[in-house]
Design a protein around this motif. Structure first.
Motif, mmCIF file in Angstrom:
data_model
loop_
_atom_site.group_PDB
_atom_site.id
_atom_site.type_symbol
_atom_site.label_atom_id
_atom_site.label_comp_id
_atom_site.label_asym_id
_atom_site.label_seq_id
_atom_site.Cartn_x
_atom_site.Cartn_y
_atom_site.Cartn_z
ATOM 1 N N UNK A 198 3.899 1.427 -1.264
ATOM 2 C CA UNK A 198 4.507 1.554 -2.603
ATOM 3 C C UNK A 198 3.574 2.354 -3.520
ATOM 4 N N UNK A 199 2.271 2.026 -3.478
ATOM 5 C CA UNK A 199 1.306 2.744 -4.328
ATOM 6 C C UNK A 199 1.231 4.219 -3.918
ATOM 7 N N UNK A 200 1.236 4.487 -2.612
ATOM 8 C CA UNK A 200 1.171 5.883 -2.139
ATOM 9 C C UNK A 200 2.432 6.646 -2.553
ATOM 10 N N UNK A 236 4.375 6.059 -5.060
ATOM 11 C CA UNK A 236 4.356 6.289 -6.505
ATOM 12 C C UNK A 236 3.396 7.435 -6.829
ATOM 13 N N UNK A 279 0.859 -1.196 0.000
ATOM 14 C CA UNK A 279 0.000 0.000 0.000
ATOM 15 C C UNK A 279 0.891 1.240 0.000
#
Lengths: 140, 187
Positions: free
Chosen positions: B71-73, B75, B69
């Motif tokens: 990693x997505x934030x 990015x 989660x």
């Protein structure tokens, strides 16, 4: 609640990781194509230097018996060889070149705003599930 | 300083930072770096379907879900606040190869004709997104890990099965990019 407070620090590490992924362009489909066509050193440099730093860190942790923050001994499980590392590895490589992403970059691409990758991720989750379903019938 | 952050980071900055994740996770809480396990935990938490492989205490491994989660934030943040203003530079040989298949837009992370909402429902979109994703998920689990778990964590700990897996990851990628992909793209 405990689940969240115990794990929030890993989200912070993840955030740093996501930023590195985007800034180093490793989540870029074209960089992955360049790697597999031997047209750029970039990805080899990243993976190679990451492994060297990782190796040195693990060696130092073992040599100086470095503990976790809560004082536990760091334990690393040895990996057992099975044929899945060959068959699964080859299949993974085919998918890596098609999608231009391994599992970490899939999450990063979605965060970056590539909404189509949501479907790639769902398919990857289904692939994981199907492996679990077929596991006993596959050669290992 | 801010300008430096916006520029693409070279391999010798990004690679060592990725490598440092290995000791950071170990020292934080004895966690072995690996990302594809998150896909298994999603299966175990959402669709265990009475399959033995998904019957384990996934909550004890939930750190991995918090990590992805993040990693997505991360990015999202870098896409919005640290975006490189310059167009992507790709190898001219790759550009000319892709142009022969009608792919001529290199300004995005991904070729929209192959991977993206508009590609969904087309033959090539199906191959690149759905089959590609399936192979990543199935292959990573069958191999017992992905690039993070085998190529980085496993090699850092000098595990020879991880070397076998990493060599096979690369062989599969070479085969797809150089032999199979030109056939798929020529359709």
């Amino acid at each position: 609640m405990k689940l969240i407070t115990q794990n929030l620090k890993f989200s912070l590490v993840g955030i740093a990781f996501g930023i590195i992924f985007v800034k180093s362009e490793v989540i870029n489909w074209y960089r992955i194509q360049e790697m597999f066509r031997l047209q750029s050193f970039h990805m080899y440099g990243i993976i190679g230097s990451a492994v060297l730093v990782g190796m040195l860190s693990v060696w130092l942790i073992k040599k100086f018996n470095i503990k976790t923050l809560s004082g536990d001994t760091i334990s690393l499980k040895p990996k057992q060889f099975h044929k899945g590392q060959i068959f699964g590895g080859l299949l993974f490589g085919l998918g890596w070149a098609l999608t231009g992403a391994c599992p970490g970059p899939l999450f990063a691409q979605i965060g970056h705003g590539q909404l189509g990758v949501v479907f790639t991720l769902i398919s990857a989750i289904f692939g994981t599930w199907l492996y679990g379903f077929l596991r006993d019938k596959l050669p290992h | 300083m801010f300008e430096l952050l916006r520029e693409p980071w070279p391999w010798y900055v990004a690679g060592p930072l990725i490598g440092l994740t290995v000791p950071l996770l170990l020292i934080l809480d004895n966690k072995s770096f690996g990302i594809s396990s998150s896909l298994r935990h999603i299966c175990a938490s959402c669709f265990p379907s009475n399959i033995d492989f998904f019957k384990y205490n996934w909550k004890a491994e939930a750190w991995n879900l918090f990590f992805v989660a993040g990693i997505a934030i991360g990015a999202f943040l870098s896409a919005h606040f640290l975006e490189n203003p310059e167009p992507l530079q790709i190898n001219p040989d790759l550009a000319s190869e892709l142009k022969t298949y009608g792919l001529d837009q290199f300004d995005n992370l991904l070729p929209a004709k192959l991977i993206g909402i508009q590609a969904l429902g087309h033959f090539k979109g199906f191959i690149f997104m759905i089959l590609g994703g399936f192979l990543v998920g199935f292959g990573a689990r069958y191999a017992g890990g992905c690039t993070s778990g085998h190529a980085i964590m496993g090699l850092s700990n000098l595990q020879w099965p991880s070397l076998v897996a990493t060599v096979c990851f690369m062989l599969g990628g070479f085969l797809m990019a150089n032999v199979l992909m030109p056939i798929i793209l020529s359709f």
